[in-house]
Design a protein around this motif. Structure first.
Motif, short mmCIF file in Angstrom:
data_model
loop_
_atom_site.label_atom_id
_atom_site.label_comp_id
_atom_site.label_asym_id
_atom_site.label_seq_id
_atom_site.Cartn_x
_atom_site.Cartn_y
_atom_site.Cartn_z
N UNK A 1 -8.16 2.27 3.50
CA UNK A 1 -6.78 2.22 3.03
C UNK A 1 -6.75 1.75 1.57
N UNK A 2 -7.60 0.76 1.26
CA UNK A 2 -7.64 0.27 -0.12
C UNK A 2 -8.16 1.35 -1.06
N UNK A 3 -9.21 2.07 -0.66
CA UNK A 3 -9.71 3.12 -1.54
C UNK A 3 -8.66 4.20 -1.74
N UNK A 4 -7.88 4.47 -0.68
CA UNK A 4 -6.81 5.48 -0.81
C UNK A 4 -5.76 5.03 -1.82
N UNK A 5 -5.36 3.75 -1.71
CA UNK A 5 -4.31 3.29 -2.63
C UNK A 5 -4.86 3.24 -4.06
N UNK B 1 0.83 -1.22 0.00
CA UNK B 1 0.00 0.00 0.00
C UNK B 1 0.86 1.26 0.00
N UNK B 2 1.95 1.25 0.77
CA UNK B 2 2.79 2.44 0.81
C UNK B 2 3.88 2.41 -0.26
N UNK C 1 -1.59 9.83 0.83
CA UNK C 1 -1.84 8.39 0.96
C UNK C 1 -0.86 7.74 1.90
N UNK C 2 0.41 8.13 1.85
CA UNK C 2 1.40 7.58 2.78
C UNK C 2 0.96 7.82 4.22
N UNK C 3 0.52 9.04 4.49
CA UNK C 3 0.08 9.36 5.84
C UNK C 3 -1.12 8.51 6.23
#
Lengths: 128, 242
Positions: free
Chosen positions: B91-95, A78-79, B222-224
């Motif tokens: 988190x998935x939607x962000x990525x 993800x990151x 997104x990292x944050x």
């Protein structure tokens, strides 16, 4: 607009990851697969937590192992740390891991020792 | 080390202008996250110290967090499981927003970002709800007001709920202290992450990223956001499961 755009020969790091639709498809497939893996792990953790009667020490190690697996997937996929250069991986991961494993080891050893001392003191006070 | 190996190692570290060949902003977002992760780790290590020092007297999470909205009865870990699912989902939607940004697709970026913001708000709301039930316990709100007004909670043996001084689940005030401190600190991170994402969404809708020609700002936000998810994974394990 940007300071660096004035600078001739500045490599456009920001644009390095740009890809087209065809390259995006396998990326998205990978992301969704990681999501399903993490979902299954979380549900497994909840089932273990509320249903099974492991011995306490086994339960602890199982949970910590599964947590580290999840953390690995978040950081690596993800990151996007897995896509960076090796040197950057080391620069981010190595100092962190080094300090935190050491700190956790010290904190837990000291905690266990404090309990021994505390129990001993309580016993002494009670017997007087 | 041979000359060839030295060269390839140097090439790996050297990025030309910026180290490692990543942009300045992204690199320093990573370094900020490492320092923030160190803060969280030290909090969790302190928690581990106390947990081992008072092993046996500590509260059993299965018996503390048993509430679920609109459902009567005891459902251990069900709601916190939902919160974890919500945060992983966001988190998935962000990525996916980051990935859409790599394709310079403004519409998809804004849709995924909006979904991420909604997920974050659901999480913050859930945490408010959970804190409320942790603080009040089984008592009615009126009963809790009486405690606050009269300060009866210190001598009342039938005290329900928890605060920084006393809690109903264990003799140790440390249990409540650590819970409020660490989940509160994490909740504040989620809150600021939501604010950052809202700013990003406004920038995307205004076409700022299109003018720049890249969506790297989404990647940094997104990292944050992933970091917040990462911390929750650990908080979830150490506070609710163990």
């Amino acid at each position: 607009m940007d300071f660096f755009e004035e600078y001739k020969g500045y490599p456009n790091y920001e644009k390095a990851a740009i890809h087209d639709e065809a390259h995006g498809k396998p990326v998205r497939k990978k992301l969704w697969m990681v999501f399903w893996i993490m979902l299954i792990i979380t549900i497994g953790e909840l089932i273990i937590g509320s249903q099974f009667n492991f011995t306490e020490i086994n339960k602890e190690y199982t949970f910590i192992f599964l947590t580290l697996v999840k953390a690995f997937f978040i950081v690596w996929v993800f990151m996007h740390l897995g896509d960076e250069r090796r040197a950057m991986k080391y620069a981010i991961i190595a100092p962190y891991t080094l300090f935190i494993f050491y700190l956790a080891f010290m904190a837990i050893t000291e905690g266990v020792y404090s309990k021994v001392i505390r129990d001993a003191l309580v016993t002494v006070v009670l017997h007087q | 080390m041979s000359n060839q190996a030295t060269l390839s190692l140097r090439k790996d570290w050297d990025g030309g202008v910026s180290p490692f060949g990543v942009s300045y902003g992204k690199l320093f977002m990573w370094f900020f996250l490492v320092s923030d992760a160190l803060t969280f780790s030290s909090l969790l290590c302190a928690y581990g110290f106390m947990r081992h020092k008072f092993a046996g007297d500590w509260a059993v999470p299965n018996k503390v967090f048993t509430h679920f909205p609109f459902v009567e009865g005891s459902h251990p870990l069900a709601y916190v499981g939902f919160m974890t699912f919500d945060l992983i989902m966001s988190s998935v939607t962000m990525v996916l927003a980051v990935e859409a940004g790599h394709r310079l697709n403004r519409k998809q970026v804004s849709v995924w970002l909006l979904l991420t913001i909604i997920g974050g708000l659901i999480f913050v709301g859930s945490q408010c709800w959970e804190w409320y039930h942790f603080i009040v316990g089984e008592e009615s709100v009126q009963g809790y007001r009486d405690y606050l007004m009269n300060g009866k909670h210190i001598i009342n043996p039938h005290f329900q709920g928890a605060n920084l001084i006393v809690n109903a689940y264990t003799q140790l005030p440390t249990f409540g202290d650590f819970f409020f401190c660490i989940t509160g600190f994490h909740g504040f991170h989620v809150f600021s992450g939501v604010i950052i994402n809202i700013v990003m969404l406004i920038m995307v809708l205004n076409g700022v990223m299109d003018r720049r020609g890249h969506y790297e700002m989404i990647e940094k936000a997104g990292l944050y956001w992933h970091f917040v998810d990462l911390v929750w994974v650990f908080v979830f394990t150490f506070f609710y499961l163990l």
